[in-house]
Write an enzyme that holds these catalytic residues in place. Structure first.
Site, PDB file in Angstrom:
ATOM      1  N   HIS A 113       0.798  -1.211  -0.065  1.00 15.23           N
ATOM      2  CA  HIS A 113       0.013  -0.075   0.075  1.00 15.23           C
ATOM      3  C   HIS A 113       0.970   1.397   0.145  1.00 15.23           C
ATOM      4  O   HIS A 113       0.282   2.217   0.328  1.00 15.23           O
ATOM      5  CB  HIS A 113      -0.940   0.139   1.271  1.00 15.23           C
ATOM      6  CG  HIS A 113      -2.019  -0.925   1.257  1.00 15.23           C
ATOM      7  ND1 HIS A 113      -2.921  -0.931   0.516  1.00 15.23           N
ATOM      8  CD2 HIS A 113      -1.918  -2.511   1.939  1.00 15.23           C
ATOM      9  CE1 HIS A 113      -3.711  -2.216   0.564  1.00 15.23           C
ATOM     10  NE2 HIS A 113      -3.141  -3.092   1.518  1.00 15.23           N
TER      11      HIS A 113
ATOM     12  N   ASN B  52     -10.281  -3.438   1.976  1.00 12.84           N
ATOM     13  CA  ASN B  52      -9.930  -3.334   0.479  1.00 12.84           C
ATOM     14  C   ASN B  52     -11.111  -3.161  -0.622  1.00 12.84           C
ATOM     15  O   ASN B  52     -11.954  -3.164   0.071  1.00 12.84           O
ATOM     16  CB  ASN B  52      -9.113  -4.561   0.103  1.00 12.84           C
ATOM     17  CG  ASN B  52      -7.808  -4.840   0.597  1.00 12.84           C
ATOM     18  OD1 ASN B  52      -7.076  -3.739   0.851  1.00 12.84           O
ATOM     19  ND2 ASN B  52      -7.581  -6.034   0.740  1.00 12.84           N
TER      20      ASN B  52
ATOM     21  N   HIS C 167      -4.677   0.801  11.875  1.00  9.86           N
ATOM     22  CA  HIS C 167      -4.441  -0.548  12.702  1.00  9.86           C
ATOM     23  C   HIS C 167      -5.576  -1.220  12.941  1.00  9.86           C
ATOM     24  O   HIS C 167      -6.527  -0.764  13.726  1.00  9.86           O
ATOM     25  CB  HIS C 167      -3.881  -0.173  14.077  1.00  9.86           C
ATOM     26  CG  HIS C 167      -3.361  -1.333  14.878  1.00  9.86           C
ATOM     27  ND1 HIS C 167      -3.386  -2.716  14.553  1.00  9.86           N
ATOM     28  CD2 HIS C 167      -2.777  -1.571  16.214  1.00  9.86           C
ATOM     29  CE1 HIS C 167      -2.889  -3.554  15.302  1.00  9.86           C
ATOM     30  NE2 HIS C 167      -2.778  -2.855  16.421  1.00  9.86           N
TER      31      HIS C 167
ATOM     32  N   TYR D 223       0.226  -4.856  12.312  1.00 16.23           N
ATOM     33  CA  TYR D 223       0.170  -3.227  11.888  1.00 16.23           C
ATOM     34  C   TYR D 223       0.688  -2.410  13.108  1.00 16.23           C
ATOM     35  O   TYR D 223       1.399  -1.485  12.665  1.00 16.23           O
ATOM     36  CB  TYR D 223      -1.379  -2.909  11.906  1.00 16.23           C
ATOM     37  CG  TYR D 223      -2.060  -3.436  10.629  1.00 16.23           C
ATOM     38  CD1 TYR D 223      -2.541  -2.393   9.712  1.00 16.23           C
ATOM     39  CD2 TYR D 223      -2.363  -4.534  10.163  1.00 16.23           C
ATOM     40  CE1 TYR D 223      -3.226  -2.298   8.633  1.00 16.23           C
ATOM     41  CE2 TYR D 223      -2.912  -4.835   8.787  1.00 16.23           C
ATOM     42  CZ  TYR D 223      -3.105  -3.960   7.980  1.00 16.23           C
ATOM     43  OH  TYR D 223      -3.683  -4.042   6.990  1.00 16.23           O
TER      44      TYR D 223
END
Length: 683
Positions: free
Chosen positions: A70, A143, A335, A358
């Site tokens: 990302h 996503n 997160h 994360y």
């Protein structure tokens, strides 16, 4: 067999890494690298899983400073307004309170490419939303696909390593069309469903504004009365779900690699604020965590909307671009474990790994544990965490008490399990033997891949076939192609036959799942024209021709924020037959067809310098091939004909004047493309 030691120094050979036995970084043999250590087949992932932690920790720290995945992203500020109808399933105030407005920051991104890659590559897109609620920060880190490639986070480094540029030559950039990616897909049949999504039109969205978003995992929600539900999150774009076609995406990568972020920021600047409705699929919180035979802890599965409708609970509107890209879009830290009262995680093994990964990633990228103090991340709720010091500490703490219990400060701050806005983990039961389990319900890898294929229209299926053929055609190893074909044979016989024919390979046999029904919600083709906010219409005009179509179309579509741009043979201004002038916004040197959702040819262009330029024909033919709406006014039809455009084809409008074409053109824009014309090209 690789050498274990340097024959000269007798020290360990640091360049080995190619032995026959998989080990930990300390050299201990690994028994299973495909399943996390859980408490029973359905239980949570255990912290003692040293292999999972070591593998993901190393993966998280591979690159500095851009994100490992990302990296290429664009963000915007906005507001989320709750409808208030979610109170029956969650006590989260930002969802349960009618008309409550919550400040948000949203980051869209590709997955595989570096920060310098192009926007319109075929890839998954991240859709991450930071809700600054009054009860704390909630991050919905999802996503644009509702499923993922893998079922267990322990495989996440593997799928990303496979998709990233191959390490010997560092190519291809931001592309999945290469051997290592498809070797992974063919070797892990659980990836088949996700591969179907990626090879569909959804892999190349038209814009972020026309892209769905999903939370991917199943969450557990708790209502004020203590009742619980299992829930999946959906973002539904108000403009509908639209994509580019493959040639269009390839052209865009060269003509404007910033296409998606430019579209996002241009729309905000024009007042065509991007909007999505947040929807929930709400299911009973049963002991087996299944719904209609679907395992809700399997991230490679969806729950079809036909059997569990999406209930919309609020509206997200993006209203403001970042003032500083680095300070906000680059430093925003999401997160999965940032949750608020009323929303809890589940034992989905992919989700469980993300709960660790994360936080670990933020420590590497942002230099320490105080990343939550950065303005873009700073909670809007009061913070009194008793954390101190560390890199980049910005708070000036007062007092001497940094521990609990304490007598010096009357044991403040207090922990209140029963207080308002307090997050308390739900006491869900856990049982079972420790082990690297693979639930039986996780073994069906083809039913939903087949459902996806059957849900597509013929033109969408044709695009899917082309995508598989292109991607596998880029692979150099025959065994990689053959292995993927064997998986496709278990999805659909027509699909594998057409892909195999394109590759020139034999068609493998495979048993497809029985009784699979399509889910119409998975098709992107709209049943009727939708909204057209922010769509772009290019009008070809000529010196001495009729310029009124530019102003007339702007007036006609002003309420819907449609952008109308004048395209001419030269820059500056162009003068019309009646003495009117228009500012030229694009020339043939500075534009390509991919900028426009529709192209209009104004009267007076035929026979002009614009018509004589071969780039005009290229622009028109590209728009025609890509199914864009096309309009010829008056003698503009002559230019379409001389350029090779069939004026009788679907989606090509010929009108005497602007007024005659305003509504038909608006309807064509609302359908996104002429699907009938694309069907002809698809054969």
């Amino acid at each position: 067999m690789a050498r274990d030691r340097n024959p000269v120094t007798h020290e360990p050979d640091l360049h080995a890494q190619d032995g026959d036995r998989l080990t930990t970084a300390q050299g201990a043999g690994v028994d299973d690298t495909n399943h996390s250590l859980t408490a029973g087949p359905r239980g949570p992932v255990l912290l003692e899983d040293h292999h999972l932690r070591e593998k993901i920790t190393h993966f998280d720290h591979e690159r500095i400073p851009e994100r490992v995945v990302h990296a290429r992203g664009a963000g915007a500020h906005g507001v989320f307004r709750a409808y208030g109808n979610a109170a029956s399933v969650t006590k989260a105030a930002f969802l349960a309170t009618p008309d409550e407005e919550t400040e948000v920051f949203v980051r869209f991104s590709t997955v595989l490419g570096s920060r310098g890659s192009a926007d319109t590559v075929r890839d998954v897109r991240g859709f991450a939303t930071k809700f600054h609620t009054r009860e704390g920060t909630f991050d919905l880190v999802g996503n644009d696909f509702p499923v993922f490639f893998i079922q267990d986070a322990v495989k996440f480094p593997d799928i990303i390593h496979a998709g990233k540029p191959e390490p010997d030559r560092e190519i291809p950039q931001a592309q999945s069309a290469h051997d290592t990616f498809w070797d992974f897909i063919g070797s892990h049949t659980e990836s088949t469903h996700m591969a179907m999504w990626a090879m569909s039109d959804r892999g190349i969205p038209r814009s972020y504004r026309t892209m769905e978003g999903f939370g991917v995992h199943t969450f557990r929600m708790e209502a004020a009365d203590g009742s619980t539900s299992l829930v999946k999150f959906h973002w539904k774009p108000v403009l509908g779900v639209h994509s580019q076609v493959w040639e269009e995406a390839q052209i865009t990568q060269g003509a404007d690699p910033d296409f998606h972020r430019r579209d996002l920021y241009d729309a905000i600047a024009a007042g065509a604020f991007p909007q999505w409705e947040l929807g929930l699929q709400i299911m009973p919180d049963t002991a087996d965590e299944m719904f209609e035979g679907i395992d809700l802890l399997d991230p490679t599965k969806i729950v079809p909307e036909e059997i569990c409708p999406v209930q919309t609970v609020g509206l997200l509107t993006l209203t403001e671009a970042p003032e500083n890209f680095f300070a906000e879009t680059e430093q925003v830290a999401f997160h999965v474990d940032h949750v608020v009262p009323g929303i809890q995680v589940t034992n989905d093994p992919l989700m469980q790994g993300r709960l660790f990964s994360y936080l670990d990633t933020q420590l590497t990228r942002l230099g320490g544990p105080n990343f939550a103090q950065l303005p873009v991340n700073r909670p809007r709720a009061a913070v009194n965490d008793m954390f101190r010091d560390g890199m980049h500490q910005q708070a000036v703490h007062r007092g001497v008490v940094t521990y609990k219990p304490n007598q010096i400060d009357d044991d403040r701050p207090v922990a209140e399990p029963d207080g308002d806005g307090v997050f308390v983990t739900l006491p869900t039961p856990v049982s079972g033997e420790k082990g690297r389990h693979h639930p039986v319900s996780f073994t069906d890898h083809f039913s939903q891949a087949r459902m996806f294929w059957l849900s597509l229209t013929p033109v969408e299926q044709a695009h899917e076939v082309e995508a598989f053929t292109f991607e596998l055609g880029k692979c150099l190893r025959q065994e990689v192609k053959e292995r993927v074909l064997r998986s496709l044979a278990r999805v659909d016989s027509d699909l594998v036959r057409r892909v195999a024919a394109g590759l020139g390979l034999p068609v493998p046999e495979g048993e497809v799942p029985d009784g699979v029904m399509p889910s119409p919600a998975l098709s992107q083709i709209p049943a009727e024209p939708g909204r057209v906010d922010g769509r772009v219409v290019g009008v070809l005009v000529a010196e001495g021709g009729d310029l009124t179509p530019v102003s007339d179309l702007r007036t006609a579509y002003s309420d819907e924020n449609v952008v109308v741009r004048a395209i001419a043979a030269h820059g500056g201004e162009v003068s019309g037959a009646s003495g009117e002038t228009e500012t030229v916004e694009r020339t043939l040197l500075t534009t390509r067809s991919v900028e426009y959702d529709a192209v209009v040819v104004a009267p007076g262009v035929a026979g002009s310098a614009l018509a004589a330029d071969p780039r005009t024909a290229v622009l028109l033919l590209e728009a025609f091939r890509h199914g864009k709406a096309m309009v010829a006014l008056g003698d503009g039809v002559d230019l379409l004909t001389s350029s090779g455009v069939d004026t009788s084809a679907p989606g090509v409008l010929t009108c005497d004047g602007v007024r005659d074409c305003v509504q038909p053109l608006r309807d064509a824009l609302g359908m996104h493309r002429s699907w009938e014309r694309l069907a002809v090209f698809a054969g």
